[in-house]
Design a protein around this motif. Structure first.
Motif, PDB file in Angstrom:
ATOM      1  N   MET A  10      45.592 -68.841  51.860  1.00 42.92           N
ATOM      2  CA  MET A  10      46.700 -67.627  52.077  1.00 42.92           C
ATOM      3  C   MET A  10      47.270 -68.782  51.668  1.00 42.92           C
ATOM      4  N   ASN A  11      48.621 -69.423  52.721  1.00 37.99           N
ATOM      5  CA  ASN A  11      49.389 -70.262  52.363  1.00 37.99           C
ATOM      6  C   ASN A  11      49.470 -71.427  50.799  1.00 37.99           C
ATOM      7  N   ARG A  12      48.505 -71.355  50.125  1.00 39.11           N
ATOM      8  CA  ARG A  12      48.534 -72.118  49.226  1.00 39.11           C
ATOM      9  C   ARG A  12      49.368 -71.152  47.971  1.00 39.11           C
ATOM     10  N   LEU A  13      48.885 -69.511  48.346  1.00 38.36           N
ATOM     11  CA  LEU A  13      49.351 -68.527  47.142  1.00 38.36           C
ATOM     12  C   LEU A  13      51.133 -69.129  46.808  1.00 38.36           C
ATOM     13  N   ASP A  14      51.562 -69.661  48.597  1.00 36.29           N
ATOM     14  CA  ASP A  14      52.975 -69.831  48.075  1.00 36.29           C
ATOM     15  C   ASP A  14      53.302 -71.286  47.759  1.00 36.29           C
ATOM     16  N   ASP A  15      52.776 -72.336  47.464  1.00 38.49           N
ATOM     17  CA  ASP A  15      53.102 -72.853  46.600  1.00 38.49           C
ATOM     18  C   ASP A  15      54.207 -73.342  45.999  1.00 38.49           C
ATOM     19  N   PRO A  16      55.252 -74.035  46.052  1.00 41.37           N
ATOM     20  CA  PRO A  16      56.507 -73.825  44.762  1.00 41.37           C
ATOM     21  C   PRO A  16      55.604 -74.102  43.954  1.00 41.37           C
ATOM     22  N   GLU A  17      55.017 -75.127  43.449  1.00 47.99           N
ATOM     23  CA  GLU A  17      54.483 -76.008  42.043  1.00 47.99           C
ATOM     24  C   GLU A  17      53.633 -74.229  41.565  1.00 47.99           C
ATOM     25  N   ARG A  18      53.005 -73.488  42.477  1.00 50.89           N
ATOM     26  CA  ARG A  18      52.639 -72.855  41.695  1.00 50.89           C
ATOM     27  C   ARG A  18      53.666 -71.500  40.863  1.00 50.89           C
ATOM     28  N   LYS A  19      54.718 -72.277  41.918  1.00 51.82           N
ATOM     29  CA  LYS A  19      55.904 -70.699  41.138  1.00 51.82           C
ATOM     30  C   LYS A  19      56.355 -71.486  39.752  1.00 51.82           C
ATOM     31  N   LYS A  20      56.160 -72.802  40.137  1.00 47.59           N
ATOM     32  CA  LYS A  20      56.623 -73.624  38.513  1.00 47.59           C
ATOM     33  C   LYS A  20      55.575 -72.820  36.707  1.00 47.59           C
ATOM     34  N   TYR A  21      54.463 -73.051  37.577  1.00 46.36           N
ATOM     35  CA  TYR A  21      53.627 -73.105  35.959  1.00 46.36           C
ATOM     36  C   TYR A  21      53.274 -71.769  35.764  1.00 46.36           C
ATOM     37  N   LEU A  22      53.207 -70.544  37.296  1.00 47.70           N
ATOM     38  CA  LEU A  22      53.930 -69.092  36.466  1.00 47.70           C
ATOM     39  C   LEU A  22      54.096 -68.253  37.385  1.00 47.70           C
ATOM     40  N   PRO A  23      55.533 -68.032  36.493  1.00 45.08           N
ATOM     41  CA  PRO A  23      56.953 -67.900  36.915  1.00 45.08           C
ATOM     42  C   PRO A  23      55.739 -66.084  36.775  1.00 45.08           C
ATOM     43  N   ALA A  24      56.224 -65.668  38.175  1.00 49.05           N
ATOM     44  CA  ALA A  24      55.481 -64.383  37.697  1.00 49.05           C
ATOM     45  C   ALA A  24      56.314 -63.492  37.728  1.00 49.05           C
ATOM     46  N   GLU A  25      58.167 -63.540  37.635  1.00 46.44           N
ATOM     47  CA  GLU A  25      58.488 -62.444  37.046  1.00 46.44           C
ATOM     48  C   GLU A  25      59.002 -62.301  35.419  1.00 46.44           C
ATOM     49  N   ASP A  26      58.509 -63.651  34.747  1.00 54.13           N
ATOM     50  CA  ASP A  26      58.774 -63.803  33.782  1.00 54.13           C
ATOM     51  C   ASP A  26      57.254 -63.572  33.017  1.00 54.13           C
ATOM     52  N   LEU A  27      56.258 -63.503  33.748  1.00 52.66           N
ATOM     53  CA  LEU A  27      55.111 -63.931  32.773  1.00 52.66           C
ATOM     54  C   LEU A  27      54.938 -61.903  32.912  1.00 52.66           C
ATOM     55  N   LEU A  28      54.987 -60.901  33.949  1.00 54.14           N
ATOM     56  CA  LEU A  28      55.262 -59.759  33.882  1.00 54.14           C
ATOM     57  C   LEU A  28      56.438 -58.785  33.300  1.00 54.14           C
ATOM     58  N   LEU A  29      57.358 -59.345  32.551  1.00 52.10           N
ATOM     59  CA  LEU A  29      58.207 -58.465  31.601  1.00 52.10           C
ATOM     60  C   LEU A  29      57.617 -59.172  30.813  1.00 52.10           C
ATOM     61  N   SER A  30      56.408 -60.375  29.958  1.00 51.09           N
ATOM     62  CA  SER A  30      56.105 -60.180  28.809  1.00 51.09           C
ATOM     63  C   SER A  30      54.953 -59.810  28.214  1.00 51.09           C
ATOM     64  N   MET A  31      54.281 -59.055  29.518  1.00 55.27           N
ATOM     65  CA  MET A  31      53.479 -58.427  29.670  1.00 55.27           C
ATOM     66  C   MET A  31      54.280 -57.232  29.008  1.00 55.27           C
ATOM     67  N   GLY A  32      55.366 -56.558  29.538  1.00 53.67           N
ATOM     68  CA  GLY A  32      55.342 -55.407  28.748  1.00 53.67           C
ATOM     69  C   GLY A  32      55.625 -54.832  30.266  1.00 53.67           C
ATOM     70  N   LEU A  33      55.282 -55.170  31.284  1.00 48.35           N
ATOM     71  CA  LEU A  33      56.264 -54.216  32.778  1.00 48.35           C
ATOM     72  C   LEU A  33      57.361 -54.075  32.116  1.00 48.35           C
ATOM     73  N   GLU A  34      57.702 -52.716  33.472  1.00 48.25           N
ATOM     74  CA  GLU A  34      58.521 -51.983  32.465  1.00 48.25           C
ATOM     75  C   GLU A  34      59.203 -50.914  34.031  1.00 48.25           C
ATOM     76  N   LYS A  35      60.549 -50.639  33.989  1.00 48.53           N
ATOM     77  CA  LYS A  35      61.358 -50.144  34.708  1.00 48.53           C
ATOM     78  C   LYS A  35      60.680 -48.575  35.165  1.00 48.53           C
ATOM     79  N   GLY A  36      60.823 -47.923  35.920  1.00 49.87           N
ATOM     80  CA  GLY A  36      59.822 -46.962  36.171  1.00 49.87           C
ATOM     81  C   GLY A  36      58.626 -46.578  36.050  1.00 49.87           C
ATOM     82  N   LYS A  37      57.849 -48.006  35.762  1.00 49.55           N
ATOM     83  CA  LYS A  37      56.434 -47.692  35.755  1.00 49.55           C
ATOM     84  C   LYS A  37      55.438 -47.978  37.189  1.00 49.55           C
ATOM     85  N   THR A  38      54.211 -47.651  37.129  1.00 51.71           N
ATOM     86  CA  THR A  38      53.397 -48.029  38.181  1.00 51.71           C
ATOM     87  C   THR A  38      52.475 -49.415  38.157  1.00 51.71           C
TER      88      THR A  38
END
Length: 147
Positions: A10-38
């Motif tokens: 599980m420590n591999r999931l928190d690898d700082p390099e992963r955050k560089k190539y998978l910017p989670a917040e930017d990706l979720l926003l680009s997929m259309g996740l919005e305020k107030g959603k489930t």
């Protein structure tokens, strides 16, 4: 049978390099996740996508994180408490996600589909959780064997 991620890594999931190539917040926003959603994070692991989703949906929204590993669920629950982040953590059992039909706006699978044997059946079961007009977002390894 498909390979399942070993919770001992599980420590591999928190690898700082992963955050560089998978910017989670930017990706979720680009997929259309919005305020107030489930948001339903399937195969949530340690919360790599669940925590950014929590920030995006805000206090009006809801984040449900499911994982088949009890160890991952325990770790995510612990992290959620420490961060004072409202994330509902559930252990999934096969195609049982512990989520009522027609209650989710956005289902997300981050590098999970390659671990699933019966992909069509799995995705159909997830589709049942979606509200009308809901969406499924998938990020997956570049692998031709996913068909």
């Amino acid at each position: 049978m498909a390979h399942v991620f070993n919770h001992r890594n599980m420590n591999r999931l928190d690898d700082p390099e992963r955050k560089k190539y998978l910017p989670a917040e930017d990706l979720l926003l680009s997929m259309g996740l919005e305020k107030g959603k489930t948001f339903l994070d399937v195969g949530a692991g340690t919360g790599f996508f669940a925590f950014p989703a929590r920030r995006i949906v805000g206090p009006e929204g809801r984040v449900i994180a499911v994982d088949s590993s009890p160890e991952m669920c325990d770790e995510l629950s612990r992290r959620s408490r420490e961060a004072n982040a409202e994330i509902t953590v559930k252990q999934s059992q096969g195609r049982e996600f512990g989520v009522e039909p027609n209650t989710v706006d956005f289902v997300f699978l981050g590098s999970v589909l390659h671990e699933v044997d019966e992909k069509e059946t799995f995705l159909t079961a997830l589709g049942v959780t979606l509200k009308p007009g809901g969406r499924i977002g998938i990020i997956e390894w570049g692998n031709d064997d996913l068909r």
